[in-house]
Design an enzyme around this catalytic site. Structure first.
Site, PDB file in Angstrom:
ATOM      1  N   LEU A 199       3.567 -14.846 -62.138  1.00 43.84           N
ATOM      2  CA  LEU A 199       3.458 -14.214 -63.709  1.00 43.84           C
ATOM      3  C   LEU A 199       2.044 -13.940 -64.398  1.00 43.84           C
ATOM      4  O   LEU A 199       2.033 -13.711 -65.541  1.00 43.84           O
ATOM      5  CB  LEU A 199       4.369 -15.039 -64.414  1.00 43.84           C
ATOM      6  CG  LEU A 199       5.831 -15.299 -64.048  1.00 43.84           C
ATOM      7  CD1 LEU A 199       6.704 -16.087 -64.917  1.00 43.84           C
ATOM      8  CD2 LEU A 199       6.533 -13.890 -64.161  1.00 43.84           C
ATOM      9  N   LYS A 200       1.177 -13.872 -63.302  1.00 42.02           N
ATOM     10  CA  LYS A 200      -0.014 -13.269 -64.104  1.00 42.02           C
ATOM     11  C   LYS A 200      -0.182 -11.954 -64.046  1.00 42.02           C
ATOM     12  O   LYS A 200       0.664 -11.163 -63.320  1.00 42.02           O
ATOM     13  CB  LYS A 200      -1.318 -14.054 -63.229  1.00 42.02           C
ATOM     14  CG  LYS A 200      -1.550 -15.366 -63.253  1.00 42.02           C
ATOM     15  CD  LYS A 200      -1.764 -15.688 -64.624  1.00 42.02           C
ATOM     16  CE  LYS A 200      -2.088 -17.542 -64.710  1.00 42.02           C
ATOM     17  NZ  LYS A 200      -1.376 -18.394 -64.464  1.00 42.02           N
TER      18      LYS A 200
END
Length: 382
Positions: A199-200
């Site tokens: 989720l970066k």
């Protein structure tokens, strides 16, 4: 006994929401193109520190504006190995923020040191004006966190470090393409650590990280430390760690890196649109945006809200994935009990934890979805 793996249930709850922080199926809709590139790795068999790792490291270093980017197993390992490469060990202290993700503190502790906390500013970043008062003879390093992709005041932090002979490791895990006075986040200290968690802003199919540095000597040491200390197949310069960026993950990362400008520009645009639509609503506080000398890339879009918990439940009940990053500051976590901190020690960080909430701003969020979120928030406060 707690469930050994709490993540599957969390994925299921999130998937049920219409406006979501999780955008991975959309981002990797072109997975067949990536799989074709992975097939080349399978045919060559260079799964461990293969050619794709070397190429990705060179490309990533150029994006950050550093001489060296060394791929490791995770952003946490990038922090941990950076501290170890700088000689942090048992009995040392590392100054950092209590308003961060658990990995920042875990890296300090597993390196053998004790975290010493300094309160934050209203923009969620460490307050440089309070750092010097926290320095002791045991202090070895300062570890600022570029929270939500907004760089800290690095000029002030570096000046303090230079006066006291301290090392600086930047937690840039939120900060790819963020800039401070025209210079990339993660390029100021001895090391800058980046994460490629799914989720970066730049993500892979699992875990991955990078440690960035402008020092040839530290880069060579980091390359040894991530791979058992091996000089070559038969010689070991030091007995070290196994934290290599997998070649397959480097292939995925290189694929996403080609899209990073669009990802960053979308997040900035979506965040500023929310700013414009939510400003002036009684009960909401938007952090100051330093548009001149700071480029914030909004890995997380967090504002402060009155009646935060009620609002979060209200939005989730209507299909909006509103998250809290994070409700308990690090100095009040169960794992910090032996360090002697208590409620009230860092009032700004504690107030942030009690009031912040994050809204999705990734590149697949539409204006229609944003307008829906704004409507619901206004409806709640009416």
């Amino acid at each position: 006994m707690a469930n050994q793996n709490f993540l599957p249930d969390q994925y299921d709850r999130t998937d049920a929401l219409d406006i979501n922080h999780n955008y991975l199926p959309d981002q990797f809709a072109d997975y067949e193109e990536i799989l074709a590139k992975v097939g080349e790795v399978v045919r060559k068999g260079d799964f461990t520190l293969g050619r794709a790792v070397d190429q990705f490291e060179r490309d990533f270093a150029e994006v950050v504006g550093v001489k060296h980017a060394i791929g490791v197993g995770s952003g946490t390992d990038a922090l941990f190995l950076s501290l170890k490469a700088l000689g942090v060990s048992e009995g040392d202290e590392v100054i950092t923020t209590p308003f961060t993700f658990y990995a920042t503190i875990g890296a300090i502790v597993t390196a053998g040191a004790r975290p010493v906390f300094v309160d934050v500013l209203d923009d969620f970043n460490i307050n440089p004006d309070n750092i010097e008062a926290a320095i002791t003879p045991k202090t070895k390093a300062i570890l600022p966190v570029h929270w939500s992709g907004k760089p800290c005041r690095m000029d002030d932090i570096l000046a303090i470090a230079n006066r006291h002979g301290l090392k600086v490791v930047e937690d840039s895990c939120h900060g790819i393409q963020a800039k401070y006075k025209g210079k990339g986040a993660g390029s100021f200290g001895e090391f800058g650590a980046f994460s490629m968690h799914p989720l970066k802003n730049l993500n892979v199919w699992g875990d991955g990280g990078l440690a960035c540095t402008n020092s040839d000597e530290l880069a060579e040491k980091m390359r040894l430390m991530r791979n058992h200390g091996l000089i070559d197949r038969n010689r070991c310069a030091m007995f070290a760690y196994n934290s290599r960026l997998d070649t397959i993950q480097a292939v995925v990362a290189s694929h996403v890196l080609q899209k990073i400008d669009h990802i960053t520009e979308s997040r900035i645009a979506n965040s500023l649109y929310f700013d414009s639509q939510l400003s002036g609503i009684s009960g909401i506080t938007i952090p100051q945006r330093d548009s001149g000398e700071v480029k914030q890339v909004f890995h997380i879009y967090s504002l402060r809200y009155e009646r935060r918990d009620e609002l979060q439940a209200y939005l989730e009940a209507r299909g909006v994935d509103a998250k809290v990053h994070y409700p308990i500051p690090m100095h009040l976590q169960p794992g910090a009990a032996d360090w002697g901190y208590k409620p009230g020690d860092f009032p700004v960080a504690e107030a942030c934890c009690a009031t912040t909430m994050s809204l999705p701003v990734h590149e697949f969020v539409t204006r229609e979805q944003q307008d829906r979120v704004v409507y619901l928030i206004k409806e709640f406060y009416r």
